[in-house]
Design an enzyme around this catalytic site. Sequence first.
Site, PDB file in Angstrom:
ATOM      1  N   LYS A 172      86.861  84.097   8.607  1.00 25.69           N
ATOM      2  CA  LYS A 172      85.995  85.208   8.999  1.00 25.69           C
ATOM      3  C   LYS A 172      86.580  85.892  10.224  1.00 25.69           C
ATOM      4  CE  LYS A 172      84.603  84.323  12.605  1.00 25.69           C
ATOM      5  NZ  LYS A 172      85.262  83.973  13.903  1.00 25.69           N
TER       6      LYS A 172
ATOM      7  N   TYR B  86      78.514  85.894  13.031  1.00 22.99           N
ATOM      8  CA  TYR B  86      77.616  84.759  12.760  1.00 22.99           C
ATOM      9  C   TYR B  86      76.160  85.192  12.875  1.00 22.99           C
ATOM     10  CZ  TYR B  86      81.495  81.435  13.115  1.00 22.99           C
ATOM     11  OH  TYR B  86      82.649  80.735  12.898  1.00 22.99           O
TER      12      TYR B  86
HETATM   13  P1  NDP Z   1      94.970  81.317  17.096  1.00 19.40           P
HETATM   14  O1  NDP Z   1      95.475  82.415  17.932  1.00 19.40           O
HETATM   15  O2  NDP Z   1      94.731  80.010  17.758  1.00 19.40           O
HETATM   16  O3  NDP Z   1      95.962  81.075  15.860  1.00 19.40           O
HETATM   17  C1  NDP Z   1      96.419  82.095  15.051  1.00 19.40           C
HETATM   18  C2  NDP Z   1      97.770  81.676  14.458  1.00 19.40           C
HETATM   19  O4  NDP Z   1      98.211  82.725  13.617  1.00 19.40           O
HETATM   20  C3  NDP Z   1      98.884  81.506  15.475  1.00 19.40           C
HETATM   21  O5  NDP Z   1      98.909  80.230  16.077  1.00 19.40           O
HETATM   22  C4  NDP Z   1     100.117  81.748  14.631  1.00 19.40           C
HETATM   23  O6  NDP Z   1     100.439  80.571  13.901  1.00 19.40           O
HETATM   24  C5  NDP Z   1      99.644  82.766  13.618  1.00 19.40           C
HETATM   25  N1  NDP Z   1     100.097  84.140  13.941  1.00 19.40           N
HETATM   26  C6  NDP Z   1     100.909  84.878  13.168  1.00 19.40           C
HETATM   27  N2  NDP Z   1     101.140  86.074  13.714  1.00 19.40           N
HETATM   28  C7  NDP Z   1     100.466  86.116  14.874  1.00 19.40           C
HETATM   29  C8  NDP Z   1     100.340  87.097  15.905  1.00 19.40           C
HETATM   30  N3  NDP Z   1     100.919  88.293  15.816  1.00 19.40           N
HETATM   31  N4  NDP Z   1      99.579  86.799  16.973  1.00 19.40           N
HETATM   32  C9  NDP Z   1      98.954  85.607  17.071  1.00 19.40           C
HETATM   33  N5  NDP Z   1      99.048  84.634  16.129  1.00 19.40           N
HETATM   34  C10 NDP Z   1      99.789  84.883  15.029  1.00 19.40           C
HETATM   35  O7  NDP Z   1      93.628  81.834  16.388  1.00 19.40           O
HETATM   36  P2  NDP Z   1      92.439  80.968  15.808  1.00 19.40           P
HETATM   37  O8  NDP Z   1      92.954  79.778  15.118  1.00 19.40           O
HETATM   38  O9  NDP Z   1      91.413  80.770  16.846  1.00 19.40           O
HETATM   39  O10 NDP Z   1      91.807  82.007  14.743  1.00 19.40           O
HETATM   40  C11 NDP Z   1      92.436  82.279  13.512  1.00 19.40           C
HETATM   41  C12 NDP Z   1      91.402  82.825  12.528  1.00 19.40           C
HETATM   42  O11 NDP Z   1      90.395  81.843  12.315  1.00 19.40           O
HETATM   43  C13 NDP Z   1      90.649  84.069  13.021  1.00 19.40           C
HETATM   44  O12 NDP Z   1      90.419  84.937  11.955  1.00 19.40           O
HETATM   45  C14 NDP Z   1      89.328  83.525  13.551  1.00 19.40           C
HETATM   46  O13 NDP Z   1      88.270  84.460  13.486  1.00 19.40           O
HETATM   47  C15 NDP Z   1      89.094  82.355  12.621  1.00 19.40           C
HETATM   48  N6  NDP Z   1      88.303  81.281  13.221  1.00 19.40           N
HETATM   49  C16 NDP Z   1      87.253  80.774  12.507  1.00 19.40           C
HETATM   50  C17 NDP Z   1      86.476  79.773  13.031  1.00 19.40           C
HETATM   51  C18 NDP Z   1      85.355  79.212  12.236  1.00 19.40           C
HETATM   52  O14 NDP Z   1      84.578  78.406  12.778  1.00 19.40           O
HETATM   53  N7  NDP Z   1      85.219  79.570  10.974  1.00 19.40           N
HETATM   54  C19 NDP Z   1      86.730  79.226  14.368  1.00 19.40           C
HETATM   55  C20 NDP Z   1      87.899  79.787  15.008  1.00 19.40           C
HETATM   56  C21 NDP Z   1      88.644  80.781  14.449  1.00 19.40           C
HETATM   57  P3  NDP Z   1     101.949  80.101  13.679  1.00 19.40           P
HETATM   58  O15 NDP Z   1     102.478  79.835  15.062  1.00 19.40           O
HETATM   59  O16 NDP Z   1     101.818  78.902  12.842  1.00 19.40           O
HETATM   60  O17 NDP Z   1     102.653  81.229  12.994  1.00 19.40           O
END
Ligand code: NDP
Length: 365
Positions: free
Chosen positions: A135, A220
């Site tokens: 989401k 949410y």
């Molecule tokens: P993070 O920033 O922690 O992680 C995102 C990951 O995406 C990065 O670590 C990286 O992984 C990859 N990535 C690829 N391109 C980019 C870029 N340009 N900038 C940043 N990251 C990039 O985010 P979250 O894990 O907190 O959130 C990810 C998604 O999950 C969002 O859509 C958020 O809304 C959702 N979410 C949902 C939750 C829920 O409870 N349902 C809780 C938290 C988040 P890599 O290094 O492996 O390429």
Amino acid sequence: MNTHTRRDFLQSLSLGTAFLLPQNRILNTINPKNNTVLNIALVGLGSYATHQLAPAFAHTKNCKLAGIVSGSPSKVEIWKKKYNIPDKNVYNYSNFDEIAHNPDIDVVYVVLPNAMHHEFVIRAAKAGKHVICEKPMAVSVKEAQEMIAECKKAGVRLMIGYRLHYEPFTQEIMRLSKGQDHGKVKFIEASFGWRNRDTKAWRMQQKLSGGGALMDVGIYAINACRYATGEEPNFVTAQSVKTEPSVYIDIEETMMWQLHFPSGAISQSTSTYNGNIQRLFVSYEQGFLEMSPAYDYGPLKGRTSKGAMDFPVIYHQVAMLDGMAEEILHKLPSKASGEEGLQDMKIIEAIYQSASQGGAPIKIS
Ligand code: NDP
């Protein structure tokens, strides 16, 4: 709140997947290779994937962490060892499409910044994989509609990571929407905000996030108003407030909005990146429901005018993953379908539109 054992926890998972199946959902046509366990590849090894999703697989019964897609070779090495993932199930963002030829992956789970969801969901669908997308499912209604259309065309499922739909407190709120216990819903207050000062993070950049706290956590509160009433709003009014433009540069800081439902029920919500708030209050014809916390990983806590809400405290991501796997394996309707995500996107877009027009009422189509 009771202290819950692992047995309670596992029982709650099977219970949690049994209730409340919405009827108007798409069904998949593609069968997984193995008909008891689904093999899932996580795309984007960030905070949510690392701390919540990956550890959940140690407890799932219907699915397995089988693959990873990442742009960070250093993370890949750690994940391969920690989760015993073979090289043949590891991809980066460039060679991701080759996953089409990998029969060991049934489902792709997109956990990337919001603005990347559209591209990767469509690529996963074109590769013939079922898709779970975090989401908000997209950053616009148009994108969300394209994602649904591509998944339909490919004959794969699209599910959105609405973990609360598989969680017992939330399922009780859905049950109460039918009015048997307290009568109809009259008013709702639903808010979610946190203090986000990290100006360098993607969440603070419009291009990657699609918006501020509304996209991130306000969703949410929107979803809660919909499941608490069991209705879809007719129109929305909204107001945006910015007190620190140097911190919240190209996203909103605080959004307040009101949803107006066909029954006459009205909700008031706030989402913000400049304060901590997380609550849901539902006022029925007789009595009330109050939850805080209402949306995070828990333990969730709540009461109604009849007393404490005493439901099992579960690992949301385990319940969701197993629930989604069960839906695919047994061809059941999805609780958290692409259409469910699209409805929230329509409301989000209307909220931004109303706020930009000084709070004018915007119809939800
Ligand atoms: P993070 O920033 O922690 O992680 C995102 C990951 O995406 C990065 O670590 C990286 O992984 C990859 N990535 C690829 N391109 C980019 C870029 N340009 N900038 C940043 N990251 C990039 O985010 P979250 O894990 O907190 O959130 C990810 C998604 O999950 C969002 O859509 C958020 O809304 C959702 N979410 C949902 C939750 C829920 O409870 N349902 C809780 C938290 C988040 P890599 O290094 O492996 O390429």
